[in-house]
Design a protein around this motif. Structure first.
Motif, PDB file in Angstrom:
ATOM      1  N   ARG A 191      21.679  17.185  54.079  1.00 13.52           N
ATOM      2  CA  ARG A 191      22.860  16.083  53.769  1.00 13.52           C
ATOM      3  C   ARG A 191      23.551  15.465  54.932  1.00 13.52           C
ATOM      4  NH1 ARG A 191      27.982  16.225  52.087  1.00 13.52           N
ATOM      5  NH2 ARG A 191      28.426  17.709  52.068  1.00 13.52           N
ATOM      6  N   HIS A 208      31.590  12.837  48.031  1.00 15.45           N
ATOM      7  CA  HIS A 208      31.574  13.438  48.926  1.00 15.45           C
ATOM      8  C   HIS A 208      31.920  14.554  48.373  1.00 15.45           C
ATOM      9  CE1 HIS A 208      31.032  10.461  51.932  1.00 15.45           C
ATOM     10  NE2 HIS A 208      31.446   9.454  51.307  1.00 15.45           N
ATOM     11  N   THR A 248      32.311   7.110  45.756  1.00 12.46           N
ATOM     12  CA  THR A 248      31.533   7.646  46.041  1.00 12.46           C
ATOM     13  C   THR A 248      31.652   9.170  46.610  1.00 12.46           C
ATOM     14  OG1 THR A 248      31.264   5.378  47.443  1.00 12.46           O
ATOM     15  CG2 THR A 248      30.837   7.094  48.813  1.00 12.46           C
ATOM     16  N   THR A 296      24.136  11.930  56.138  1.00  7.43           N
ATOM     17  CA  THR A 296      25.124  10.737  55.656  1.00  7.43           C
ATOM     18  C   THR A 296      26.358  10.554  56.788  1.00  7.43           C
ATOM     19  OG1 THR A 296      26.280  13.687  55.113  1.00  7.43           O
ATOM     20  CG2 THR A 296      25.433  11.129  53.467  1.00  7.43           C
TER      21      THR A 296
END
Length: 389
Positions: free
Chosen positions: A281, A253, A251, A285
């Motif tokens: 973003r 980030h 994932t 998120t």
């Protein structure tokens, strides 16, 4: 078990870890950080910048031989070197002495792995050490999630991994051939020959018991080090490919370069597009473990660049993208939606369009004014004399 890697790319890994430490401490978050990084200098830097007290931090590093005195000197006398079995604290650091064969127990422990592209000894081979570290926290409720903080290396991209492997194999084959030729000589001739050689100018070759020995492990180490430094950590794509190949779920980030810029410099040069996309973003998120406050980051952008927040809230992402992030067009669109008489909208657009205290050609006045009329839906032909109104 399946492990999900939360990948955080940043050009300043130490500063990133400092922020994570301060968030946990200042907000009294219910997590303890367990940070695996193979550099006592890195640990000492974070402790210093984050102003961590001895009561807040645990450091486990090598105490064998001269390492004990050297490492203690780097940390300072107030920060004793602990054992893996010592009670955990809010912030816990581990060097490679704990990467394997060490059990750590902490139900609220969150694992960070740090790979600093500027310090090659902190980079990890994904297939071995990375996997070993993932299993250190035995009973954590978060052991299925690992945060990997890394920066890419600055090595040249001209040589591919395949090219380097081929080159190394060629050098190794030449070394084997050279050693075989010398070792075929009689004992007497070989001893005389080797005694006249001050040093062996052949990679991977050494003299042992009056014979030449080729160390293939050195060649393998060169390939592994090249792969780690110049291939795996050269780009984000290479890193994720290697992690996926070894069974990890990724994932991304990425610690925003935009945030690094605007936090580090008051007059940082950033584009509206980059700012808006980052704002979008952060708004869409969720932060991991609440270690990141996306609202705080959005507030930072809004204070320094209020147009970003206004455009996001009043126009929306689709409209801003349709306007191709053009600041002038965005301002006009916002003005059009302003609940005031049309004359005030015209004045505002003129104020934003024309330079002050400067001569402007009549033709340009008419052209720009016509654009304003058109954007506001005014069915009128612009004249330069309209400015007098």
């Amino acid at each position: 078990m399946e492990v999900n890697i939360r990948s955080r790319q940043t050009s300043k890994p130490a500063q990133y870890i400092v922020k994570e430490c301060r968030k946990v401490l200042d907000s009294d978050l219910p997590y303890n950080l367990h940070i695996f990084v193979n550099s006592v200098e890195f640990i000492a830097k974070v402790i210093d910048i984050a102003k961590l007290t001895p009561e807040q931090v645990k450091v486990v590093c090598s105490v064998s031989g001269d390492n004990s005195e050297s490492n203690q000197r780097k940390l300072g006398k107030d920060y004793p070197i602990d054992q893996p079995s010592d009670p955990v604290k809010k912030i816990n650091f581990y060097t490679s002495t704990c990467f394997e064969g060490c059990d750590i127990y902490d139900e609220n422990g969150v694992t960070f792995i740090v790979s600093d592209g500027n310090k090659s000894h902190t980079l990890l081979d994904i297939s071995t050490l990375f996997t070993q570290i993932c299993g250190r926290l035995r009973d954590s409720k978060y052991k299925g999630e690992i945060i990997h903080v890394y920066s890419t290396t600055k090595y040249s991209r001209e040589v591919t991994l395949d090219e380097y492997v081929a080159s190394t194999k060629k050098v190794l084959a030449e070394a084997v051939s050279y050693a075989d030729e010398i070792n075929k000589l009689s004992d007497t001739v070989r001893e005389k020959t080797l005694s006249k050689i001050k040093y062996i100018n052949e990679q991977y070759v050494r003299i042992e018991d009056n014979k030449l020995v080729v160390d293939k492990n050195l060649a393998n180490m060169d390939i592994v080090n090249f792969k780690i430094c110049r291939h795996i950590y050269r780009t984000y794509i290479n890193l994720t490919d290697e992690l996926k190949r070894n069974g990890y779920t990724i994932t991304r980030h990425t610690f925003s370069k935009i945030m690094e810029k605007i936090e580090g410099k008051a007059n940082a040069r950033v584009t509206f597009k980059d700012l808006f996309d980052e704002y979008h973003r952060l708004k869409t998120t969720k932060p991991f473990f609440s270690l990141d406050s996306h609202e705080d980051l959005c507030a930072q952008i809004a204070v320094k660049y209020p147009l970003v927040k206004q455009a996001y809230e009043e126009l929306g992402t689709d409209k801003v993208q349709a306007l191709k992030y053009h600041v002038g067009n965005i301002r006009r669109e916002l003005t059009k939606r302003w609940s005031v008489p049309v004359e005030r909208k015209i004045v505002k657009m003129i104020n934003e369009t024309f330079a002050k205290q400067a001569s402007i050609a009549k033709s340009k006045v008419k052209t720009e004014l016509q654009k304003i009329y058109d954007s506001l839906g005014i069915q009128q032909t612009a004249k330069a004399t309209d400015l007098a109104k």
